[in-house]
Write a protein that holds these residues in place. Structure first.
Motif, PDB file in Angstrom:
ATOM      1  N   ALA A  96       0.836  -1.208   0.000  1.00 16.70           N
ATOM      2  CA  ALA A  96       0.000   0.000   0.000  1.00 16.70           C
ATOM      3  C   ALA A  96       0.867   1.252   0.000  1.00 16.70           C
ATOM      4  O   ALA A  96       2.033   1.241   0.417  1.00 16.70           O
ATOM      5  N   SER A  97       0.282   2.354  -0.458  1.00 10.56           N
ATOM      6  CA  SER A  97       0.938   3.660  -0.387  1.00 10.56           C
ATOM      7  C   SER A  97       0.576   4.320   0.938  1.00 10.56           C
ATOM      8  O   SER A  97      -0.531   4.137   1.445  1.00 10.56           O
ATOM      9  N   PHE A  98       1.495   5.097   1.485  1.00 10.58           N
ATOM     10  CA  PHE A  98       1.257   5.785   2.749  1.00 10.58           C
ATOM     11  C   PHE A  98       1.256   7.288   2.519  1.00 10.58           C
ATOM     12  O   PHE A  98       2.225   7.857   2.013  1.00 10.58           O
ATOM     13  N   PHE A  99       0.147   7.942   2.887  1.00 14.53           N
ATOM     14  CA  PHE A  99       0.041   9.402   2.816  1.00 14.53           C
ATOM     15  C   PHE A  99       0.301   9.945   4.217  1.00 14.53           C
ATOM     16  O   PHE A  99      -0.559   9.901   5.090  1.00 14.53           O
ATOM     17  N   SER A 100       1.516  10.419   4.436  1.00 18.04           N
ATOM     18  CA  SER A 100       1.909  10.927   5.748  1.00 18.04           C
ATOM     19  C   SER A 100       1.324  12.314   5.987  1.00 18.04           C
ATOM     20  O   SER A 100       1.221  13.132   5.064  1.00 18.04           O
ATOM     21  N   LEU A 101       0.939  12.585   7.235  1.00 18.70           N
ATOM     22  CA  LEU A 101       0.453  13.918   7.588  1.00 18.70           C
ATOM     23  C   LEU A 101       1.584  14.845   7.983  1.00 18.70           C
ATOM     24  O   LEU A 101       1.370  16.040   8.168  1.00 18.70           O
ATOM     25  N   LYS A 102       2.780  14.305   8.131  1.00 17.98           N
ATOM     26  CA  LYS A 102       3.956  15.135   8.436  1.00 17.98           C
ATOM     27  C   LYS A 102       4.951  15.016   7.300  1.00 17.98           C
ATOM     28  O   LYS A 102       5.705  14.058   7.212  1.00 17.98           O
ATOM     29  N   GLN A 103       4.934  16.015   6.441  1.00 19.91           N
ATOM     30  CA  GLN A 103       5.801  16.017   5.259  1.00 19.91           C
ATOM     31  C   GLN A 103       6.714  17.236   5.225  1.00 19.91           C
ATOM     32  O   GLN A 103       7.289  17.554   4.185  1.00 19.91           O
ATOM     33  N   ALA A 104       6.842  17.930   6.357  1.00 19.68           N
ATOM     34  CA  ALA A 104       7.678  19.124   6.414  1.00 19.68           C
ATOM     35  C   ALA A 104       8.183  19.302   7.847  1.00 19.68           C
ATOM     36  O   ALA A 104       7.818  18.546   8.756  1.00 19.68           O
ATOM     37  N   ASP A 105       8.993  20.319   8.056  1.00 18.68           N
ATOM     38  CA  ASP A 105       9.546  20.574   9.387  1.00 18.68           C
ATOM     39  C   ASP A 105       8.648  21.476  10.225  1.00 18.68           C
ATOM     40  O   ASP A 105       8.654  21.389  11.456  1.00 18.68           O
ATOM     41  N   ALA A 106       7.873  22.341   9.566  1.00 19.78           N
ATOM     42  CA  ALA A 106       7.062  23.320  10.293  1.00 19.78           C
ATOM     43  C   ALA A 106       5.590  23.155   9.972  1.00 19.78           C
ATOM     44  O   ALA A 106       5.204  23.001   8.799  1.00 19.78           O
ATOM     45  N   LEU A 107       4.774  23.200  11.009  1.00 22.64           N
ATOM     46  CA  LEU A 107       3.314  23.053  10.853  1.00 22.64           C
ATOM     47  C   LEU A 107       2.701  24.440  10.681  1.00 22.64           C
ATOM     48  O   LEU A 107       2.172  25.037  11.607  1.00 22.64           O
ATOM     49  N   THR A 108       2.746  24.947   9.451  1.00 24.66           N
ATOM     50  CA  THR A 108       2.291  26.287   9.141  1.00 24.66           C
ATOM     51  C   THR A 108       0.979  26.245   8.373  1.00 24.66           C
ATOM     52  O   THR A 108       0.570  25.195   7.862  1.00 24.66           O
ATOM     53  N   GLU A 109       0.323  27.394   8.259  1.00 24.01           N
ATOM     54  CA  GLU A 109      -0.908  27.470   7.469  1.00 24.01           C
ATOM     55  C   GLU A 109      -0.632  27.142   6.007  1.00 24.01           C
ATOM     56  O   GLU A 109      -1.442  26.484   5.346  1.00 24.01           O
ATOM     57  N   HIS A 110       0.515  27.603   5.509  1.00 22.24           N
ATOM     58  CA  HIS A 110       0.880  27.291   4.123  1.00 22.24           C
ATOM     59  C   HIS A 110       1.027  25.788   3.942  1.00 22.24           C
ATOM     60  O   HIS A 110       0.555  25.214   2.937  1.00 22.24           O
TER      61      HIS A 110
END
Length: 230
Positions: A96-110
């Motif tokens: 299966a493919s995994f769609f991660s909710l954390k794909q960056a270092d900063a949790l910003t609105e952008h």
């Protein structure tokens, strides 16, 4: 609406839930050429993950994601992403493919805007498996957080959002209510007498700001299938 499925053992629950979810994923694949599913974290679903990971379905056409996750790297112990990779994305489900909710270092609105845009390819979700906390929170929509109204806003577009609970550690990223309620199949997976007590309290009235799980249990048209075992 809700429907209670009461099991005599957790193993029986895990096996039945895995059978039903596997069938629903395969049906979505047959109909649409792909399927998507969002899971909740914690220790409760580990047996279910194991049972589901061994199901013989076309996992290469399934995208797996989370209803919510703590803002942690996947090498950290409390990451739900790590939990999925170690307990679900193995055996047959390793394809299966995994769609991660954390794909960056900063949790910003952008970042959230970009993540929501990327998530459109797997929405509406075919299956959502919710959990429930002792305070009645579900996904990372916490009654203690300043974002509870935003998370439960029925007029909001389906999206991913940031929440900051005051009674639990870590900032979180979560799908909002409108994204989760759109799922073709919606489940609440809970075990133990303590969670049964919380469930009974949640069923007493419809005040979802007090207990966010109520928004799902009392929805006028969507049925939440409750799977419970002691």
């Amino acid at each position: 609406m809700n429907h209670l499925n009461d099991f005599t053992s957790r193993e029986a629950l895990d096996l039945t839930l895995a059978d039903n979810v596997a069938q629903q994923l395969q049906q979505a694949i047959t109909k649409n050429g792909k399927a998507s599913i969002a899971f909740s974290g914690g220790s409760t679903p580990k047996g279910f993950f194991k049972a589901l990971s061994n199901k013989d379905i076309d996992w290469a056409k399934v995208t797996v994601t989370l209803a919510d996750d703590r803002w942690l790297n996947e090498d950290q112990a409390d990451s739900n992403g790590r939990l999925l990779k170690e307990n679900l994305l193995v055996n047959n489900a390793a394809e299966a493919s995994f769609f991660s909710l954390k794909q960056a270092d900063a949790l910003t609105e952008h970042y959230l805007t970009d993540l929501t845009s990327k998530a459109q390819s797997i929405m509406p979700l075919d299956v959502v498996i919710l959990g429930m906390g002792e305070d009645g929170h579900t996904a990372s929509i916490f009654p203690c957080s300043e974002q509870v109204e935003q998370g439960l806003d029925e007029s909001a577009k389906p999206a991913l959002m940031k929440t900051v609970p005051t009674t639990a550690p870590y900032d979180r990223v979560t799908f909002n209510f409108t994204a989760l309620i759109e799922a073709c199949h919606l489940y609440l997976h809970i075990v133990g007498p303590g969670k049964q007590h919380v469930l009974n309290e949640a069923l007493e009235n419809t005040n979802s700001k007090e207990m966010p799980i109520r928004a799902f249990l009392h929805h006028p048209s969507k049925t939440c299938e409750i799977y419970w075992a002691e």
